[in-house]
Design an enzyme around this catalytic site. Structure first.
Site, PDB file in Angstrom:
ATOM      1  N   THR A  71       0.789  -1.200  -0.093  1.00  0.00           N
ATOM      2  CA  THR A  71       0.025   0.037  -0.152  1.00  0.00           C
ATOM      3  C   THR A  71       1.017   1.227   0.001  1.00  0.00           C
ATOM      4  O   THR A  71       0.569   2.222  -0.814  1.00  0.00           O
ATOM      5  CB  THR A  71      -0.823   0.080   1.115  1.00  0.00           C
ATOM      6  OG1 THR A  71      -1.768  -1.210   1.033  1.00  0.00           O
ATOM      7  CG2 THR A  71      -1.614   1.424   1.269  1.00  0.00           C
ATOM      8  N   SER A 200       5.081  -6.810  -1.748  1.00  0.00           N
ATOM      9  CA  SER A 200       4.678  -7.156  -0.238  1.00  0.00           C
ATOM     10  C   SER A 200       5.134  -8.382   0.318  1.00  0.00           C
ATOM     11  O   SER A 200       4.987  -9.426  -0.327  1.00  0.00           O
ATOM     12  CB  SER A 200       3.069  -6.993  -0.206  1.00  0.00           C
ATOM     13  OG  SER A 200       2.755  -7.261   1.199  1.00  0.00           O
ATOM     14  N   HIS A 202       4.044  -9.808   2.917  1.00  0.00           N
ATOM     15  CA  HIS A 202       3.052 -10.975   3.649  1.00  0.00           C
ATOM     16  C   HIS A 202       2.411 -11.836   2.570  1.00  0.00           C
ATOM     17  O   HIS A 202       1.677 -12.713   2.912  1.00  0.00           O
ATOM     18  CB  HIS A 202       2.280 -10.348   4.532  1.00  0.00           C
ATOM     19  CG  HIS A 202       0.806  -9.667   4.272  1.00  0.00           C
ATOM     20  ND1 HIS A 202      -0.367  -9.938   3.715  1.00  0.00           N
ATOM     21  CD2 HIS A 202       1.066  -8.376   3.558  1.00  0.00           C
ATOM     22  CE1 HIS A 202      -0.991  -8.935   3.214  1.00  0.00           C
ATOM     23  NE2 HIS A 202      -0.334  -7.769   2.947  1.00  0.00           N
ATOM     24  N   THR A 238      13.390   4.577  10.682  1.00  0.00           N
ATOM     25  CA  THR A 238      14.122   3.561  11.089  1.00  0.00           C
ATOM     26  C   THR A 238      13.666   2.173  10.338  1.00  0.00           C
ATOM     27  O   THR A 238      12.612   1.900  10.434  1.00  0.00           O
ATOM     28  CB  THR A 238      14.242   3.287  12.680  1.00  0.00           C
ATOM     29  OG1 THR A 238      14.575   4.685  13.193  1.00  0.00           O
ATOM     30  CG2 THR A 238      15.147   2.368  13.116  1.00  0.00           C
ATOM     31  N   CYS A 324      -9.571  -7.335   0.210  1.00  0.00           N
ATOM     32  CA  CYS A 324      -9.813  -5.986   0.626  1.00  0.00           C
ATOM     33  C   CYS A 324     -10.994  -5.149   0.339  1.00  0.00           C
ATOM     34  O   CYS A 324     -11.094  -4.026   0.568  1.00  0.00           O
ATOM     35  CB  CYS A 324      -8.530  -5.336  -0.359  1.00  0.00           C
ATOM     36  SG  CYS A 324      -7.189  -6.187  -0.199  1.00  0.00           S
TER      37      CYS A 324
HETATM   38  N1  PMP Z   1      -1.694  -4.733  -4.342  1.00  0.00           N
HETATM   39  C1  PMP Z   1      -2.350  -5.969  -4.512  1.00  0.00           C
HETATM   40  C2  PMP Z   1      -2.539  -6.455  -6.028  1.00  0.00           C
HETATM   41  C3  PMP Z   1      -2.717  -6.617  -3.499  1.00  0.00           C
HETATM   42  O1  PMP Z   1      -3.121  -7.884  -3.438  1.00  0.00           O
HETATM   43  C4  PMP Z   1      -2.162  -6.027  -2.071  1.00  0.00           C
HETATM   44  C5  PMP Z   1      -2.786  -6.931  -1.005  1.00  0.00           C
HETATM   45  N2  PMP Z   1      -4.277  -7.073  -0.614  1.00  0.00           N
HETATM   46  C6  PMP Z   1      -1.812  -4.878  -1.853  1.00  0.00           C
HETATM   47  C7  PMP Z   1      -1.352  -4.144  -3.003  1.00  0.00           C
HETATM   48  C8  PMP Z   1      -1.541  -4.198  -0.492  1.00  0.00           C
HETATM   49  O2  PMP Z   1      -0.398  -4.905   0.165  1.00  0.00           O
HETATM   50  P1  PMP Z   1      -0.147  -4.627   1.640  1.00  0.00           P
HETATM   51  O3  PMP Z   1      -1.139  -5.587   2.338  1.00  0.00           O
HETATM   52  O4  PMP Z   1       1.168  -4.971   1.617  1.00  0.00           O
HETATM   53  O5  PMP Z   1      -0.368  -3.072   1.737  1.00  0.00           O
END
Ligand code: PMP
Length: 378
Positions: A71, A200, A202, A238, A324
Site C-alpha cells: 500500500t 509485499s 506478507h 528507522t 480488501c
Molecule cells: N496490491 C495488491 C495487488 C494486493 O493484493 C495487495 C494486498 N491485498 C496490496 C497491493 C496491498 O499490500 P499490503 O497489504 O502489503 O499493503
C-alpha cells in the site's frame, strides 16, 4: 485439518522468515543508522535482505527501498512520481482493475488537479498494450498497470504495455503493482521498461508490515515521508530490521523454489478445474492469460459470503472476491464484465506450496454439498 486457500489475502510466515525475525529482534537489535558495531551489523542484515530481493527481481540492490507494505509502495510510486513530474504533465493512466491502494492514490491525485484515465479491458476481458498506448499523449507522466490481478489472477502484459507507452512518449514512467506476481511468475526487471515496481512481504510468506518499491536507477520520485533521511532520503524512518530480515529469508526461499512452485500451482488449478466440471452449480470461465495460483469461480444461486461461512465450518478458508473489498461490490469483476448476480456468487481460491490435491478434493465436495443444502434452505 485446516484448509487455508486464501493465500492471496495473506500467507502464513515460513519458518525461515520467523527464525530470521526472531534472530534480528533478539541478537541484531541495533539501529541501522547507529555508528557503532550494533548499528553496523543491523545495517548488514538489511543489506543482505535487499540483495536477496534484488536477485529475485534481477535489479541492483541500490534500486530497492523497503516500505511498510505494498500500500505504501503504491502510494509512493503514484504520488511521488506525480509530484516529481508535475511540471511535465498532469495525465496518469491506470488500469480499471488495480488494487485500491493504486486507485485511491489516483483519486487523491485527481483531487489535486491531475487527470486520471482508467483503462478498461477489451470485450474479451483481456488487457492489451494498445489500449494503454492509444491514450498516451504529451501530457502523460505515469502509467500504472498491475502484473497479476488479485481477485481473478488475470495477467496484464506489463512489459508490452511499458514498451508501447514509452514508444508513444519516452518520458512516461511505468509502474507495476507486482504483489500477486512476485515469486509466482518470473520477473526480470533488467531491460523490462519498468521504472517502478511494488511488492509485499506478507503475500510471499514473510510477516505483514513490510514491502518494497523498486525505483529504476536515474528515476526520481518525491518522498512521501520526511524525517531522518534513511534509505537515501527516499523513505525516511528507522528500518524495521526484523521484518526486513524475514522478508529477505522468505524471498530467498521463494526464489529457489519458483519453478517447482509454478508447476505445483499449474497442476492444482488444472485439478480444480477438472473436479469442478462434475459439479453443475460451479461456473468457471476459461482462463487464458491467468496465473494458476488464483482461481475465481462462482456457485450458482449461493451468495459468496454464505458459501464462505459454510466452508469455514469445515476449516476451509476462501475469499469472496478480494479480502480488501470487504462486502463492497468488486470493481474488478464489474470492469471485467461479470454480471452482478455472478459477481455476488464469486469465490476466490488461492494456493500455497503446501496446498494439496486432497485439499482441493475436499473443497469441491464441500462446495457441492453446500450448494445443495443451502439452496434447499432458501
Ligand atoms: N496490491 C495488491 C495487488 C494486493 O493484493 C495487495 C494486498 N491485498 C496490496 C497491493 C496491498 O499490500 P499490503 O497489504 O502489503 O499493503
Amino acid at each position: 485439518m485446516e484448509i487455508y486457500l486464501d493465500n492471496s489475502a495473506t500467507t502464513k510466515s515460513c519458518k525461515e522468515a520467523v527464525d530470521a525475525a526472531v534472530w534480528a529482534m533478539q541478537e541484531e537489535y541495533g539501529n541501522p543508522s547507529s555508528l557503532h558495531r550494533r548499528g553496523f551489523t543491523a545495517q548488514k542484515l538489511c543489506e543482505e535482505a535487499r540483495s536477496a530481493l534484488a536477485a529475485a527481481l534481477s535489479c541492483a540492490p541500490s534500486e530497492l527501498y523497503f516500505t511498510s507494505g505494498a500500500t505504501e509502495a503504491n502510494n509512493m510510486a503514484l504520488i511521488g512520481a506525480a509530484e516529481a513530474r508535475k511540471r511535465r504533465g498532469k495525465t496518469i493512466l491506470v488500469s480499471a482493475v488495480e488494487h485500491p491502494s493504486v486507485l485511491e492514490a489516483a483519486l487523491f491525485l485527481e483531487k489535486q488537479g491531475y487527470r486520471i484515465k482508467k483503462i478498461p479491458p477489451a470485450e474479451d476481458g483481456i488487457f492489451t498494450a494498445e489500449s494503454f498506448a492509444k491514450e498516451v499523449d504529451g501530457d502523460t507522466i505515469l502509467v500504472s498497470a498491475m502484473a497479476v490481478n488479485n481477485e481473478t489472477g488475470l495477467i496484464l502484459p506489463v512489459k508490452e504495455i511499458a514498451k508501447s507507452v514509452k514508444a508513444k512518449n519516452p518520458d512516461v514512467l511505468f509502474h507495476t503493482d507486482a504483489v500477486q506476481a512476485f515469486l509466482k511468475r518470473p520477473i526480470r526487471l533488467k531491460g523490462s521498461g519498468i521504472d517502478l515496481l511494488s511488492v509485499s512481504g506478507h503475500k510471499v510468506y514473510a510477516p505483514k508490515g513490510v514491502g518494497a518499491l523498486y525505483i529504476k536507477k536515474g528515476v526520481r520520485i518525491a518522498p512521501l515521508l520526511y524525517g531522518g533521511g534513511q534509505q537515501g532520503g527516499v523513505r525516511s524512518g528507522t528500518e524495521p530490521v526484523p521484518l526486513i530480515a524475514a522478508f529477505g529469508a522468505a524471498v530467498q526461499k521463494g526464489k529457489q523454489r519458483l519453478s517447482e512452485n509454478m508447476a505445483h500451482y499449474a497442476q492444482l488449478s488444472a485439478f480444480l478445474e477438472e473436479r469442478a466440471k462434475a459439479v453443475p452449480q460451479i461456473r468457471m470461465e476459461k482462463r487464458p492469460q491467468h496465473a494458476p495460483h488464483i482461481v475465481s469461480l462462482s456457485v450458482y444461486g449461493i451468495r459468496s459470503e454464505t458459501m464462505l461461512h459454510y466452508l469455514e465450518q469445515f476449516g476451509i478458508y476462501v475469499s469472496s472476491g478480494s479480502a480488501c473489498s470487504k462486502g463492497k461490490r468488486s470493481h474488478v469483476l464489474e470492469a471485467l464484465g461479470v454480471d452482478r448476480m455472478t459477481a455476488d456468487e464469486t469465490l476466490r481460491i488461492s494456493f500455497s506450496p503446501d496446498t494439496t490435491q486432497e485439499m482441493i478434493e475436499e473443497l469441491i465436495c464441500r462446495i457441492a454439498e453446500g450448494a445443495r443444502s443451502l439452496a434447499a434452505q432458501r
